[in-house]
Design a protein around this motif. Structure first.
Motif, PDB file in Angstrom:
ATOM      1  N   THR A 287      36.645   4.863  34.457  1.00  0.00           N
ATOM      2  CA  THR A 287      37.834   4.025  34.666  1.00  0.00           C
ATOM      3  C   THR A 287      38.325   3.391  33.368  1.00  0.00           C
ATOM      4  O   THR A 287      39.114   2.450  33.394  1.00  0.00           O
ATOM      5  CB  THR A 287      37.530   2.918  35.689  1.00  0.00           C
ATOM      6  N   GLY A 288      37.887   3.932  32.229  1.00  0.00           N
ATOM      7  CA  GLY A 288      38.260   3.340  30.957  1.00  0.00           C
ATOM      8  C   GLY A 288      39.766   3.280  30.745  1.00  0.00           C
ATOM      9  O   GLY A 288      40.309   2.253  30.318  1.00  0.00           O
ATOM     10  N   HIS A 289      40.454   4.385  31.031  1.00  0.00           N
ATOM     11  CA  HIS A 289      41.902   4.399  30.790  1.00  0.00           C
ATOM     12  C   HIS A 289      42.641   3.550  31.825  1.00  0.00           C
ATOM     13  O   HIS A 289      43.657   2.928  31.500  1.00  0.00           O
ATOM     14  CB  HIS A 289      42.422   5.835  30.811  1.00  0.00           C
ATOM     15  N   LEU A 290      42.144   3.526  33.041  1.00  0.00           N
ATOM     16  CA  LEU A 290      42.733   2.659  34.066  1.00  0.00           C
ATOM     17  C   LEU A 290      42.701   1.206  33.601  1.00  0.00           C
ATOM     18  O   LEU A 290      43.709   0.484  33.689  1.00  0.00           O
ATOM     19  CB  LEU A 290      41.962   2.816  35.375  1.00  0.00           C
ATOM     20  N   VAL A 291      41.574   0.784  33.086  1.00  0.00           N
ATOM     21  CA  VAL A 291      41.445  -0.594  32.598  1.00  0.00           C
ATOM     22  C   VAL A 291      42.332  -0.816  31.379  1.00  0.00           C
ATOM     23  O   VAL A 291      42.993  -1.854  31.245  1.00  0.00           O
ATOM     24  CB  VAL A 291      39.973  -0.908  32.275  1.00  0.00           C
ATOM     25  N   ALA A 292      42.373   0.182  30.470  1.00  0.00           N
ATOM     26  CA  ALA A 292      43.190   0.040  29.258  1.00  0.00           C
ATOM     27  C   ALA A 292      44.676  -0.074  29.580  1.00  0.00           C
ATOM     28  O   ALA A 292      45.427  -0.740  28.857  1.00  0.00           O
ATOM     29  CB  ALA A 292      42.946   1.233  28.335  1.00  0.00           C
ATOM     30  N   MET A 293      45.109   0.577  30.658  1.00  0.00           N
ATOM     31  CA  MET A 293      46.522   0.542  31.040  1.00  0.00           C
ATOM     32  C   MET A 293      46.895  -0.731  31.796  1.00  0.00           C
ATOM     33  O   MET A 293      48.071  -0.961  32.092  1.00  0.00           O
ATOM     34  CB  MET A 293      46.855   1.764  31.910  1.00  0.00           C
ATOM     35  N   THR A 294      45.926  -1.533  32.150  1.00  0.00           N
ATOM     36  CA  THR A 294      46.154  -2.723  32.974  1.00  0.00           C
ATOM     37  C   THR A 294      46.095  -3.975  32.117  1.00  0.00           C
ATOM     38  O   THR A 294      45.140  -4.177  31.359  1.00  0.00           O
ATOM     39  CB  THR A 294      45.105  -2.800  34.096  1.00  0.00           C
ATOM     40  N   ASP A 295      47.117  -4.827  32.231  1.00  0.00           N
ATOM     41  CA  ASP A 295      47.083  -6.124  31.558  1.00  0.00           C
ATOM     42  C   ASP A 295      47.128  -7.226  32.612  1.00  0.00           C
ATOM     43  O   ASP A 295      46.883  -6.972  33.802  1.00  0.00           O
ATOM     44  CB  ASP A 295      48.214  -6.247  30.534  1.00  0.00           C
ATOM     45  N   ASP A 296      47.456  -8.447  32.221  1.00  0.00           N
ATOM     46  CA  ASP A 296      47.397  -9.551  33.183  1.00  0.00           C
ATOM     47  C   ASP A 296      48.548  -9.541  34.171  1.00  0.00           C
ATOM     48  O   ASP A 296      48.582 -10.352  35.093  1.00  0.00           O
ATOM     49  CB  ASP A 296      47.338 -10.899  32.449  1.00  0.00           C
ATOM     50  N   THR A 297      49.494  -8.617  34.017  1.00  0.00           N
ATOM     51  CA  THR A 297      50.587  -8.474  34.987  1.00  0.00           C
ATOM     52  C   THR A 297      50.285  -7.374  35.997  1.00  0.00           C
ATOM     53  O   THR A 297      50.544  -7.524  37.196  1.00  0.00           O
ATOM     54  CB  THR A 297      51.907  -8.159  34.263  1.00  0.00           C
ATOM     55  N   GLY A 298      49.786  -6.261  35.529  1.00  0.00           N
ATOM     56  CA  GLY A 298      49.508  -5.112  36.395  1.00  0.00           C
ATOM     57  C   GLY A 298      49.292  -3.891  35.537  1.00  0.00           C
ATOM     58  O   GLY A 298      49.031  -3.986  34.331  1.00  0.00           O
ATOM     59  N   ILE A 299      49.415  -2.712  36.127  1.00  0.00           N
ATOM     60  CA  ILE A 299      49.247  -1.486  35.365  1.00  0.00           C
ATOM     61  C   ILE A 299      50.595  -1.077  34.795  1.00  0.00           C
ATOM     62  O   ILE A 299      51.621  -1.091  35.485  1.00  0.00           O
ATOM     63  CB  ILE A 299      48.633  -0.356  36.220  1.00  0.00           C
ATOM     64  N   LEU A 300      50.615  -0.752  33.514  1.00  0.00           N
ATOM     65  CA  LEU A 300      51.840  -0.305  32.850  1.00  0.00           C
ATOM     66  C   LEU A 300      52.186   1.105  33.305  1.00  0.00           C
ATOM     67  O   LEU A 300      51.310   1.907  33.641  1.00  0.00           O
ATOM     68  CB  LEU A 300      51.668  -0.367  31.335  1.00  0.00           C
ATOM     69  N   GLN A 301      53.472   1.391  33.276  1.00  0.00           N
ATOM     70  CA  GLN A 301      53.965   2.647  33.850  1.00  0.00           C
ATOM     71  C   GLN A 301      53.605   3.868  33.005  1.00  0.00           C
ATOM     72  O   GLN A 301      53.143   4.873  33.531  1.00  0.00           O
ATOM     73  CB  GLN A 301      55.489   2.550  34.006  1.00  0.00           C
TER      74      GLN A 301
END
Length: 809
Positions: free
Chosen positions: A447-461
């Motif tokens: 889930t490394g990339h899933l976590v990297a794509m997620t910030d404190d708002t949500g997952i970036l598109q």
């Protein structure tokens, strides 16, 4: 004039249509711009480039400039070849340089081209440009290219030696299309090199746009006012036969003492490097010996495009006295023809073709007397000379550089279109296609990339390669998918960090709460990185996905707080779904409602809503399907299997046999339509046009979201029926992610845990966006769960715990 360039016929395009089922159409350069196929966005040109002094450099530069004028300069760049011990002050269009004899530079250039995501490469081929035996170094570059290749052949030999033949045959094999500038060249490719005619485009050499002018307008620039001017221009070398025109001058001057012969151009660099100026000095000595040196002007310069127009413009008669027949193209001859000059030439191949039908005069090789006779005849017959000029000028109007640029662009479009129909497997450095082994073990969950794509708002598109692209913000679509994935992680046997995925679920659920507009009862979809919504109401599909995600939380999450927050939003979001017209929004909503009902089956209101939407799916299928088209709509687009999946699941849970049979029928048909030519490779419906009933389905671009939907639907049927064929089908489709696809390249990146965004006809899209990564993770989690269930079933059936444990791996 015939231009042997075949293009598909036009087909209207919009968001759900693409270039499909297009028949051949002969297109002239002036018509080619009407073709509707998408233009390549990034084209690399390989070949010599100005200021290097050679004809190929001039041609490549002129072609690039013409394409830049027609289609914009940002669309292309050049990779020239530097001859040994030379360097040049190239313009900004040049991005990289090849060192002629440095094999490593060719391989590095291929890596550069592949890495930068170019749509197409256009190579200029001449045997003297590239290093190695017969220019074989260029093959090391071409073999590694992942994108379509269009090659312009400036020389096609009738009697090649063994090395020349081998190089050209390999170039022809690697090229998607071959461009030649004469009909004879096309004929030789077929007869000598066995190249199929359908692979060849005949596009004449481009010429500057020049008016039909009186030569006297330019003569003052050369001090030749009141004189008759003969001209030969181009790089000077012994095979040009200039000495034969000098030998003709005494006879010409005896009748026309006001004649001046201009020889314009520097000595060819290769000749100058070997022999210095010996050939030019010999010509000057010959003129002195014959007493004509005062009528001979050597302009020993490599002239600019503007100066070239002036030189040609000043000529009354243009002469190409070449000494060899085997010249398949002469750029100087084409330019003189385009300027409307009276032309005298020896019978080399290109001259015989261009000067047919009285567009010029042909004289024998090495025949000074014939040259003299024809010059005198033309100078003494103004009517015939001007008629010849007019025929030449009118004939060449279709070959001006803007027309040539449009013809080349049509060839580029055709190359990309044909590559989409016949994709090629990617190759290792040794040229061998990637081998695809049967999938025995699923990839480890990462889930490394899933976590990297997620910030404190949500997952970036979106992502740029594996780096989150903050400029394009967030979507409800992706955060809903992410919430489903984080919820599935909660029950996965292969992921132990429950606190991390609970935190992710909170983040994605918070985004859905932010997206929901209580006044409208609808979700917004697009949110900028600055947390400003870009719309008041999102798409029906994004709303349906949100319901699906909320239902998944309610059906599967172990966290009471998260389930409570999801329940309130689920209840508020369901009513709007009953007003929707999108079949996919219905299907997504049904999947979410059924997940909720699996946890709380007694909710009659949600049962009713599920049944209403499922019946709508059943109704449109019964009204739309036919004997050959077993589908809900008249087109297949994206996430297609979700429609069948929702209908099967709703019918099974509500004991509606008609729904189950209809869903199964549509899913079986969909699976059959996405086999590769009846073989075992999964080919998802391409997003560049999709699949309209009665037309050919688009093969590219292939998207992970479609593979994910098929995997989920097949595994759902397997869970419900225990029919093993559906499990095998899901494995087949899942293997598409791992490299069993048209290009034989994996989309899953085990180093990041991300999934690449899809397959183009010539390469994989290296960006690892949210939709693709979530589609892969969703499919992997489904496959892992099914593998466990399948192993347990085999354990029960075979009593062989070793085999069952192996399958779980």
């Amino acid at each position: 004039m015939r231009v042997g360039l075949q293009m598909p016929s036009p087909e209207p395009r919009h968001s759900e249509k693409g270039a499909k089922g297009l028949g051949p159409l002969i297109v002239t350069p002036s018509e080619s711009s009407a073709c509707c196929l998408p233009l390549p966005t990034r084209i690399a040109f390989i070949g010599n480039y100005l200021p290097r002094e050679c004809g190929i450099a001039t041609f490549t530069t002129d072609l690039c400039n013409a394409l830049a004028s027609e289609y914009g300069p940002d669309r292309l760049f050049a990779i020239p070849v530097n001859d040994p011990e030379s360097s040049y002050e190239y313009p900004e269009q040049v991005r990289l340089e090849l060192e002629q004899e440095n094999l490593n530079s060719y391989e590095q250039a291929a890596d550069f081209l592949n890495f930068n995501g170019n749509d197409l490469v256009c190579m200029q081929h001449e045997y003297g440009i590239y290093g190695g035996t017969a220019g074989s170094h260029i093959l090391n570059l071409l073999r590694k290219l992942k994108m379509p290749l269009v090659t312009t052949l400036h020389t096609v030999l009738r009697d090649p030696d063994v090395n020349q033949r081998a190089v050209l045959e390999e170039i022809a094999r690697l090229s998607d299309r071959l461009v030649v500038m004469s009909e004879l060249a096309a004929q030789l490719l077929g007869e000598v090199y066995a190249v199929p005619g359908g692979k060849i485009d005949v596009i004449p050499h481009g010429v500057p746009e020049m008016p039909f002018m009186d030569p006297n307008y330019f003569k003052d620039l050369f001090g030749t006012e009141g004189k008759s001017v003969l001209l030969t221009f181009g790089l000077l070398s012994p095979n040009k036969g200039v000495e034969n025109v000098i030998r003709a001058l005494p006879a010409i001057l005896a009748r026309h003492p006001n004649v001046v012969y201009i020889v314009s151009g520097v000595t060819h660099p290769h000749i100058r490097r070997r022999e210095g100026e010996r050939y030019r000095e010999g010509l000057q000595a010959l003129a002195t010996h014959l007493g004509v040196s005062s009528h001979l002007i050597f302009d020993n310069r490599f002239v600019s495009a503007k100066e070239l127009v002036e030189h040609i413009g000043a000529a009354d008669i243009y002469i190409t006295p070449y000494r060899q027949e085997a010249q398949i193209v002469s750029g100087t001859l084409a330019i003189a023809l385009g300027a409307g000059k009276a032309i005298i030439s020896t019978p080399y191949w290109h001259a015989k073709e261009l000067l047919a039908d009285k567009r010029g005069v042909i004289v024998p090789f090495d025949d000074s007397a014939s040259i003299a006779d024809e010059v005198i005849e033309l100078l003494e017959n103004d009517a015939e000379r001007h008629a010849m000029r007019k025929r030449a000028y009118l004939y060449s109007r279709g070959t001006t550089w803007p027309n040539t640029a449009r013809a080349y662009m049509a060839s580029f479009q055709r190359a990309r279109f044909e590559r989409s129909l016949r994709p090629r497997a990617a190759r290792h450095d040794d040229g061998a296609a990637n081998s695809i082994n049967p999938i025995d073990l699923l990839p480890l969950l990462c889930t490394g990339h899933l976590v990297a794509m997620t910030d404190d708002t949500g997952i970036l598109q979106h992502a740029i390669y594996c780096v989150p692209n903050t400029r394009e913000g967030y979507t409800t679509d992706d955060n809903a998918r992410a919430l489903i994935v984080s919820t599935l992680l909660d029950r996965s046997l292969f992921f132990e960090d429950g606190e991390e995925h609970s935190n992710l679920s909170r983040r994605y659920l918070a985004f859905l709460w932010l997206a929901f507009h209580s006044d409208t009862g609808r979700f917004r979809n697009f949110l900028g990185y600055d947390r400003q919504w870009l719309e008041e109401v999102g798409s029906e599909d994004s709303h349906g996905r949100a319901i699906w995600a909320l239902g998944s939380v309610l059906g599967h999450s172990q966290n009471a707080g998260i389930r409570g927050a999801a329940g309130r939003l689920f209840e508020a979001a369901v009513p709007a779904a009953l007003t929707f017209s999108s079949p996919r929004a219905w299907a997504f909503s049904v999947l979410g409602m059924q997940a909720y009902l699996d946890w709380f089956p007694g909710d009659r209101a949600i049962q009713g809503a599920r049944n209403t939407l499922a019946n709508r799916l059943l109704d449109i299928y019964e009204r739309t399907h036919s004997k050959t088209w077993h589908w809900f709509e008249k087109s297949l687009s994206y996430s297609n299997a979700r429609l069948s999946h929702a209908l099967i699941l709703a019918g099974w849970r509500s004991n509606n046999q008609r729904m189950v049979e209809t869903g199964m029928d549509s899913l079986k048909w969909l699976v059959a339509e996405q086999h590769r030519d009846g073989r075992d490779t999964f080919v998802p419906i391409g997003s560049s046009g999709f699949f309209i009933e009665g037309k050919e389905k688009a093969r590219f671009d292939q998207q992970p979201v479609e593979a994910c939907a098929i995997v989920a639907a097949c595994l759902e049927v397997y869970r419900l029926t225990e029919e093993r064929q559906w499990f095998e089908e899901a494995k087949r489709v899942f293997s598409w992610f791992l490299g069993k696809n048209d290009l034989r390249v994996p989309l899953y990146d085990p180093t990041t845990g991300g999934c690449r965004d899809g397959l183009h006809p010539d390469r994989v899209n290296e960006n690892q966006g949210a939709e693709s990564t979530l589609s892969f993770l969703m499919a992997l989690l489904d496959m892992q769960a099914a593998n466990v269930a399948n192993a347990e079933q085999l354990h029960h059936e075979t009593r062989d715990p070793f085999e069952a444990d192996h399958l779980i791996g």
